[in-house]
Motif scaffolding. Structure first.
Motif, PDB file in Angstrom:
ATOM      1  N   ASP B 168       0.812  -1.220   0.000  1.00 51.54           N
ATOM      2  CA  ASP B 168       0.000   0.000   0.000  1.00 51.54           C
ATOM      3  C   ASP B 168       0.844   1.267   0.000  1.00 51.54           C
ATOM      4  O   ASP B 168       0.919   1.969  -0.986  1.00 51.54           O
ATOM      5  CB  ASP B 168      -0.996  -0.019   1.168  1.00 51.54           C
ATOM      6  CG  ASP B 168      -0.406  -0.601   2.449  1.00 51.54           C
ATOM      7  OD1 ASP B 168       0.788  -0.399   2.700  1.00 51.54           O
ATOM      8  OD2 ASP B 168      -1.159  -1.233   3.210  1.00 51.54           O
ATOM      9  N   VAL B 169       1.489   1.555   1.145  1.00 53.45           N
ATOM     10  CA  VAL B 169       2.322   2.757   1.201  1.00 53.45           C
ATOM     11  C   VAL B 169       3.733   2.331   1.606  1.00 53.45           C
ATOM     12  O   VAL B 169       3.989   1.163   1.843  1.00 53.45           O
ATOM     13  CB  VAL B 169       1.775   3.777   2.227  1.00 53.45           C
ATOM     14  CG1 VAL B 169       0.380   4.203   1.869  1.00 53.45           C
ATOM     15  CG2 VAL B 169       1.814   3.203   3.627  1.00 53.45           C
ATOM     16  N   LEU B 170       4.630   3.323   1.684  1.00 57.90           N
ATOM     17  CA  LEU B 170       5.991   3.010   2.097  1.00 57.90           C
ATOM     18  C   LEU B 170       6.035   2.611   3.559  1.00 57.90           C
ATOM     19  O   LEU B 170       5.360   3.212   4.400  1.00 57.90           O
ATOM     20  CB  LEU B 170       6.870   4.246   1.945  1.00 57.90           C
ATOM     21  CG  LEU B 170       7.207   4.716   0.554  1.00 57.90           C
ATOM     22  CD1 LEU B 170       7.753   6.124   0.634  1.00 57.90           C
ATOM     23  CD2 LEU B 170       8.237   3.809  -0.065  1.00 57.90           C
ATOM     24  N   ALA B 207       9.846   2.285  10.262  1.00 55.16           N
ATOM     25  CA  ALA B 207      10.547   3.550  10.424  1.00 55.16           C
ATOM     26  C   ALA B 207      10.136   4.598   9.405  1.00 55.16           C
ATOM     27  O   ALA B 207      10.699   5.679   9.389  1.00 55.16           O
ATOM     28  CB  ALA B 207      12.049   3.322  10.355  1.00 55.16           C
ATOM     29  N   GLU B 208       9.189   4.308   8.544  1.00 49.97           N
ATOM     30  CA  GLU B 208       8.804   5.314   7.552  1.00 49.97           C
ATOM     31  C   GLU B 208       7.354   5.693   7.799  1.00 49.97           C
ATOM     32  O   GLU B 208       6.507   4.802   7.896  1.00 49.97           O
ATOM     33  CB  GLU B 208       8.980   4.744   6.141  1.00 49.97           C
ATOM     34  CG  GLU B 208       8.622   5.692   5.023  1.00 49.97           C
ATOM     35  CD  GLU B 208       9.586   6.846   4.919  1.00 49.97           C
ATOM     36  OE1 GLU B 208      10.770   6.612   4.630  1.00 49.97           O
ATOM     37  OE2 GLU B 208       9.145   7.996   5.137  1.00 49.97           O
ATOM     38  N   LEU B 209       7.095   6.989   7.897  1.00 54.89           N
ATOM     39  CA  LEU B 209       5.734   7.452   8.146  1.00 54.89           C
ATOM     40  C   LEU B 209       4.774   6.775   7.176  1.00 54.89           C
ATOM     41  O   LEU B 209       4.940   6.875   5.961  1.00 54.89           O
ATOM     42  CB  LEU B 209       5.653   8.969   7.967  1.00 54.89           C
ATOM     43  CG  LEU B 209       4.267   9.582   8.215  1.00 54.89           C
ATOM     44  CD1 LEU B 209       3.838   9.386   9.654  1.00 54.89           C
ATOM     45  CD2 LEU B 209       4.249  11.047   7.852  1.00 54.89           C
ATOM     46  N   CYS B 210       3.780   6.038   7.723  1.00 57.59           N
ATOM     47  CA  CYS B 210       2.906   5.295   6.820  1.00 57.59           C
ATOM     48  C   CYS B 210       1.447   5.532   7.131  1.00 57.59           C
ATOM     49  O   CYS B 210       0.578   4.799   6.669  1.00 57.59           O
ATOM     50  CB  CYS B 210       3.245   3.807   6.879  1.00 57.59           C
ATOM     51  SG  CYS B 210       3.159   3.100   8.521  1.00 57.59           S
ATOM     52  N   GLY B 211       1.148   6.558   7.918  1.00 57.45           N
ATOM     53  CA  GLY B 211      -0.246   6.864   8.220  1.00 57.45           C
ATOM     54  C   GLY B 211      -0.456   6.985   9.716  1.00 57.45           C
ATOM     55  O   GLY B 211       0.508   6.890  10.484  1.00 57.45           O
ATOM     56  N   PRO B 212      -1.712   7.166  10.126  1.00 59.00           N
ATOM     57  CA  PRO B 212      -1.994   7.419  11.541  1.00 59.00           C
ATOM     58  C   PRO B 212      -1.485   6.324  12.481  1.00 59.00           C
ATOM     59  O   PRO B 212      -1.167   6.607  13.628  1.00 59.00           O
ATOM     60  CB  PRO B 212      -3.519   7.481  11.589  1.00 59.00           C
ATOM     61  CG  PRO B 212      -3.939   7.775  10.198  1.00 59.00           C
ATOM     62  CD  PRO B 212      -2.902   7.244   9.288  1.00 59.00           C
ATOM     63  N   HIS B 214       1.243   4.555  12.187  1.00 57.61           N
ATOM     64  CA  HIS B 214       2.673   4.323  12.000  1.00 57.61           C
ATOM     65  C   HIS B 214       3.407   4.002  13.304  1.00 57.61           C
ATOM     66  O   HIS B 214       4.209   3.074  13.368  1.00 57.61           O
ATOM     67  CB  HIS B 214       3.280   5.553  11.325  1.00 57.61           C
ATOM     68  CG  HIS B 214       4.751   5.651  11.394  1.00 57.61           C
ATOM     69  ND1 HIS B 214       5.572   4.660  10.913  1.00 57.61           N
ATOM     70  CD2 HIS B 214       5.565   6.615  11.884  1.00 57.61           C
ATOM     71  CE1 HIS B 214       6.832   5.023  11.111  1.00 57.61           C
ATOM     72  NE2 HIS B 214       6.857   6.195  11.697  1.00 57.61           N
ATOM     73  N   SER B 215       3.107   4.750  14.349  1.00 61.90           N
ATOM     74  CA  SER B 215       3.843   4.580  15.608  1.00 61.90           C
ATOM     75  C   SER B 215       3.662   3.199  16.199  1.00 61.90           C
ATOM     76  O   SER B 215       4.455   2.776  17.024  1.00 61.90           O
ATOM     77  CB  SER B 215       3.361   5.592  16.633  1.00 61.90           C
ATOM     78  OG  SER B 215       3.158   6.831  16.037  1.00 61.90           O
ATOM     79  N   LEU B 216       2.585   2.508  15.818  1.00 59.27           N
ATOM     80  CA  LEU B 216       2.284   1.232  16.471  1.00 59.27           C
ATOM     81  C   LEU B 216       2.531   0.050  15.549  1.00 59.27           C
ATOM     82  O   LEU B 216       2.062  -1.047  15.790  1.00 59.27           O
ATOM     83  CB  LEU B 216       0.835   1.239  16.958  1.00 59.27           C
ATOM     84  CG  LEU B 216       0.574   2.325  18.006  1.00 59.27           C
ATOM     85  CD1 LEU B 216      -0.898   2.469  18.296  1.00 59.27           C
ATOM     86  CD2 LEU B 216       1.333   2.003  19.281  1.00 59.27           C
ATOM     87  N   PRO B 307      -4.734   3.790  15.829  1.00 61.67           N
ATOM     88  CA  PRO B 307      -5.453   4.720  14.954  1.00 61.67           C
ATOM     89  C   PRO B 307      -5.274   4.340  13.494  1.00 61.67           C
ATOM     90  O   PRO B 307      -4.179   3.993  13.065  1.00 61.67           O
ATOM     91  CB  PRO B 307      -4.785   6.067  15.239  1.00 61.67           C
ATOM     92  CG  PRO B 307      -4.107   5.901  16.548  1.00 61.67           C
ATOM     93  CD  PRO B 307      -3.765   4.452  16.689  1.00 61.67           C
TER      94      PRO B 307
END
Ligand SMILES: [Cu+2]
Lengths: 637, 338
Positions: B168-170, B207-212, B214-216, B307
């Motif tokens: 889907d995304v990075l 480690a790459e921002l992948c959406g809300p 990402h942190s989890l 999230p």
């Protein structure tokens, strides 16, 4: 859309009622007001002030966003600001600080200072200058409107696809990013052209390239960088706009597009961009350190060479932001070596500054305090820069707080501290008032201590497994402790910034009584009154050496004029740049809200005004010699 | 490695300092204390560069402090400094020395860059295909015919060759203790390798921002001794045992009705993690410890816990239905024990 029109009409009625309708007196009142003066100005000094003030406003907004981020991160599992809201804040923090704070603050100083330093009456294209400013400011406002209409962009300031595509970022957020930055970017590109032409063509007689002050040199290199870097961003944003608005598939891998292309375009712009914001700080350092050491800049020629080389190399290193994308070891090695090379000219600059101070008489006025604070912080940023340039090591640092720490050491410890130095240094020239020294110390110490407290621990956060752009982290004591320290540091930076704001307000409460040359300066801007008259120089000076003003003070001979006293041609004020930018703003807002009629209308408006401008006969006006002497006498009295 | 030990001094000192100040470091998440060869290579270069940079910093800071003290303006003394233009000898020195230093640094850099890119060959290399989804990880072992999620299990002292694919995304695959990261790019296949030198649990992160969420987007790597690994493989390969008790049968029915559409369906609406051997998992969604209470919490509150997650909240089940469902999942594993 409807609401907007209703609100506008209501506002118009309200003004009409309050002012007694449309009449001549009201028009006169408006025309004589300060606001109107600034909206229509084409004077580089006033435009510089506009840039600077807007930059400060956005700096505060970006700072508040940073504060929110640090509050969220004070404890693991905190739920103050999470998920998409957090991503919006971090995206806007980065975007605001780079595009809407650092850039205009830099352009502000450049606008005020560069024409004065090269002994010119204005920039080459005053109209373009005003247009550049208004485009920038309307673009910035557009970007920030996202908070109120539909949500802010949330894909990071790098806006990597496919996260930034409609499928994964529905809603208008990223559209604001795309169109807001596009409009700002057009303005920036114009300003770059303008500065480059000004510096190349409008130097006072005798001011050869190697007699130009360092700040002017860095401005020239910065403009050249912008000239080549901005188009890459423009293209990238345009493609992204087509993907998002019109269903094109440039970046959609399922349709034959590529995500890596966006990264290339972004960083071909993005890497020069970070030099664009640090380079002017180098210039400021050179001026301030030389002035407050009472010494000629050490190794001027090698400084010029270093700046040019950094600018040149700045275009060959963008892949160091993409080591982990999987481009292969050959590409990674080549870009690693190119990146390491940049450390050499940077080192040259640092040593030159140190040896400018060597043997000097260091006077720690606030500008110098910031300049002295700049050196170690920037050196640390540069050192971690070499460390992250090594691909195998970078595999660990990439996208972690280590990188966050690295670039804040260069962007805050470098650019922002440099800008503060520049602000204190040139404030008298901009406003005719000095900033307070004692408050300056209250600005400097909390800020620099807070800065190190905030960002130094972040190196370790990265090494201990905290990726960047996260709203929570593992609940372990070490991460917890370091994050708390980091958040505490923000308090220091906040106190410092508040002291600066208070200092600014205080300065406007005092009389404008700054002398022409408050710091015993070396460059031409100190040869004319503070603030300078609209035409800057009564007679353009004749330059025979580097640091001409200093030399003439030492030898007791005034700078010779290069022309007889005569009438001075001035460009007339115009509201067209404001209108053109407003039209762009309307158009951008239309496209973002998918009101294509409004978008088209804005563009049509823009071209109409452009047409008017092209066929308008604007001869400007002249200032007569007797007026000139009159003003001089008044200023002296 | 032995004669190079001194270069490990710095991280050791730093860690000791941190430990003294009362905070122990999470040993499952620490790039300065690697347990795999890739991580060691990277640490080696990190150490090299830190040493070099500290040397530079020491020189700069010494001159800096000397200058600040020696040449500050003193009250009552007016002095006019000599206006020197420069000094060619000095300028050459501080141009040439850094160039040499950087050349020295360039050699290990290039060598390691190529080393890390090598694709491990041979029969005992474990091949794993890593797929990143918003916000979870799938690990497929093509040679073994196993698929897991959130937990990558590997044998110790064997090279693991990873093939990373984005959907889907990075995303970016990062296990600090074992080695640095490689991006997961949709439309591309990337490679990297890892190994673990001692058995244990290591933390992984996106480690790459992948959406809300990402942190989890966390995962775990378990390195097991060869024998344990083989046992794990054997139990993973078997289909889950039949539901026999009343409650499990009810649970299975509910699972087929409500969950199969995404979990292990042939054509998933939204691809969800494989739950065949869910009972063997240590975490739920990579973040919660795998207990029945947490499972209930997850099913009812997915989005509040992570999230943006693609799994919708399933809060329409009756209390007893939920009990049956979770009971069934908590016991879903193959006959042979772990
Ligand atoms: Cu991810």
């Amino acid at each position: 859309m409807g609401t907007l029109i209703i609100v506008t009409v209501a506002l118009l009625f309200l003004t009409a009622i309050l002012t007694g309708g449309y009449n001549q007196r009201f028009l006169d009142q408006v025309k004589n007001s300060v606001v109107w003066d600034y909206i229509t100005t084409v004077d580089h000094k006033k435009i510089g002030i506009l840039y600077f003030i807007s930059g400060l406003v956005f700096f505060v907004i970006g700072g508040i966003e940073a504060l929110l981020i640090r509050i969220q991160l004070v404890a693991p599992g905190n739920d103050f600001l999470i998920g998409d809201a957090y991503n919006q804040v971090l995206t806007m923090h980065g975007t605001t600080m780079i595009f809407l704070a650092a850039m205009p603050l830099i352009f502000g100083l450049m606008n005020v200072v560069v024409p004065l330093q090269i002994g010119a009456r204005d920039v080459a294209f005053p109209f373009l200058n005003a247009l550049g400013y208004w485009l920038f400011s309307f673009g910035g406002i557009l970007l920030n409107l996202s908070w109120f209409f539909g949500g802010a962009p949330d894909a990071g300031w790098t806006s990597y696809t496919s996260l930034a595509l409609n499928e994964f970022s529905p809603g208008p957020g990223v559209d604001y990013y795309v169109l807001g930055l596009q409009i700002t970017g057009i303005g920036t590109l114009m300003s770059a052209v303008n500065f480059a032409v000004t510096i190349i063509n409008m130097r006072a007689p005798g001011m050869t390239f190697l007699r130009m002050p360092m700040f002017t040199w860095t401005t020239l290199v910065t403009s050249a960088l912008l000239l080549f870097a901005m188009p890459a961003l423009t293209v990238g944003l345009l493609l992204l706009m087509f993907d998002r608005l019109f269903g094109a598939n440039f970046f959609d891998h399922a349709m034959g597009g590529s995500h890596v292309i966006w990264q290339h375009l972004f960083w071909i712009f993005g890497h020069p961009e970070v030099y664009i914001v640090i380079m002017p700080a180098f210039g400021i350092m050179s001026e301030v350190i030389s002035t407050f050491s009472k010494k000629r800049l050490f190794g001027y020629n090698s400084m010029v060479f270093a700046v040019a080389l950094i600018g040149f190399l700045g275009f060959m290193v963008w892949v160091h932001h993409m080591y982990t994308v999987g481009l292969g070891p050959v590409s990674n090695s080549v870009f690693a070596i190119a990146t390491m090379t940049i450390a050499v000219p940077t080192g040259i600059k640092v040593f030159n500054w140190l040896f400018t101070m060597w043997g000097g008489e260091l006077d720690f006025k606030t500008p110098m305090l910031f300049a002295v604070g700049f050196i170690p912080t920037f050196v640390m940023g540069g050192m971690t820069g070499v460390m992250v340039a090594l691909p195998p090591a970078d595999f660990q640092y990439q996208d972690t707080y280590f990188v966050v720490a690295h670039f804040h050491y260069t962007m805050v410890g470098g650019t922002v501290i440099g800008l503060f130095a520049g602000a204190y240094y040139w404030w008298p020239k901009m406003f005719g008032r000095k900033l307070d020294e004692r408050l300056g110390k209250w600005h400097f110490w909390p800020f620099i201590i807070g800065f190190h407290l905030t960002f130094f621990p972040q190196h370790f956060l990265g090494l201990f497994g905290m990726p960047r752009r996260v709203f929570t982290y593992n609940d372990v004591p070490i991460l917890q402790t370091l994050n708390i320290i980091s958040t505490i540091g923000v308090i220091g930076m906040t106190i410092g910034t508040l002291a600066f704001m208070y200092n600014i307000i205080q300065s406007f409460r005092r009389k404008a009584d700054a002398p022409a040359d408050p710091w015993n300066g070396r460059t031409l801007e100190w040869a004319i009154p503070s603030p300078p008259p609209a035409y800057n120089f009564k007679q353009l000076p004749l330059i025979r050496a580097y640091d001409q003003f200093w030399i003439s003070k030492q030898t007791g001979k005034e700078i010779e004029p290069s022309e007889p006293l005569g009438e001075i041609h001035m460009p007339s004020p115009t509201y067209l740049p404001f209108l053109m930018s407003l039209a762009m703003f309307i158009s951008g807002f239309g496209f973002i809200t998918r009101g294509y009629e409004m978008g088209a209308l804005g563009l049509i408006l823009f071209f109409i005004v452009m047409f008017i401008r092209s066929y308008e006969h604007d001869p400007g006006y002249h200032i007569q010699p007797d007026e000139l002497t009159g003003v001089e006498k008044e200023a002296k009295a | 490695m032995n004669q190079r030990k001194w270069r490990y001094l710095l991280p050791v000192v730093l860690i000791a300092l941190a430990a003294l100040s009362g905070c122990s470091i999470d040993q499952r998440l620490n790039a300065l204390d690697p347990s795999g060869s890739a991580g060691e290579i990277q640490l080696d270069l990190i150490n090299w560069s830190i040493m070099l940079m500290l040397g530079v910093f020491a020189i700069v800071i010494t001159i800096y402090i000397y200058v600040l003290i020696r040449y500050r303006k003193r009250k009552g003394i007016e002095r006019m400094p000599e206006q020197v233009h420069g000094n060619t000898k000095l300028e050459v020195i501080w141009t040439v020395i850094p160039i040499i230093a950087l050349i020295v640094l360039a050699f290990p850099t290039v060598k390691y860059t190529f080393d890390l890119d090598e694709k491990p060959q041979g029969d005992d290399v474990i091949k794993v295909k890593v797929i990143g989804y918003q916000y979870w990880w799938e690990f497929q072992y093509p040679d073994l015919g196993i698929t897991t999620a959130q937990e990558l299990v590997i044998p110790v002292n064997k090279k693991v060759s990873l093939e990373l694919e984005g959907k889907d995304v990075l995303h970016s695959f990062w296990v600090p203790n074992l080695g640095g990261k490689t991006d997961v790019v949709p439309g591309r296949i990337n490679h990297m390798w890892l190994d673990a030198k001692k058995p244990g649990e290591y933390q992984g992160k996106c480690a790459e921002l992948c959406g809300p969420g990402h942190s989890l987007m966390d995962f775990k790597v378990y390195a097991k001794e060869q024998a344990d690994f083989d046992k794990w493989v054997a139990s993973m390969k078997q289909p889950p045992k039949q539901a026999v008790s009343e409650i499990d049968k009810k649970g299975e029915a509910l699972y087929k009705q409500n969950c199969m559409g995404c979990h292990a369906g042939a054509t998933p609406q939204v691809p969800g993690p494989e739950l065949n051997n869910f009972a063997l998992r240590e975490t739920i969604a990579g973040m919660l410890p795998n207990t029945e209470a947490n499972l209930k919490k997850w099913i009812k509150h997915t989005e509040d816990l992570k999230p943006g997650t693609r799994m919708p909240k399933i809060n329409y089940l009756q209390e007893d239905e939920l009990d049956a469902l979770t009971h069934y999942l908590m016991n879903r594993k193959s006959k042979t024990e772990k």
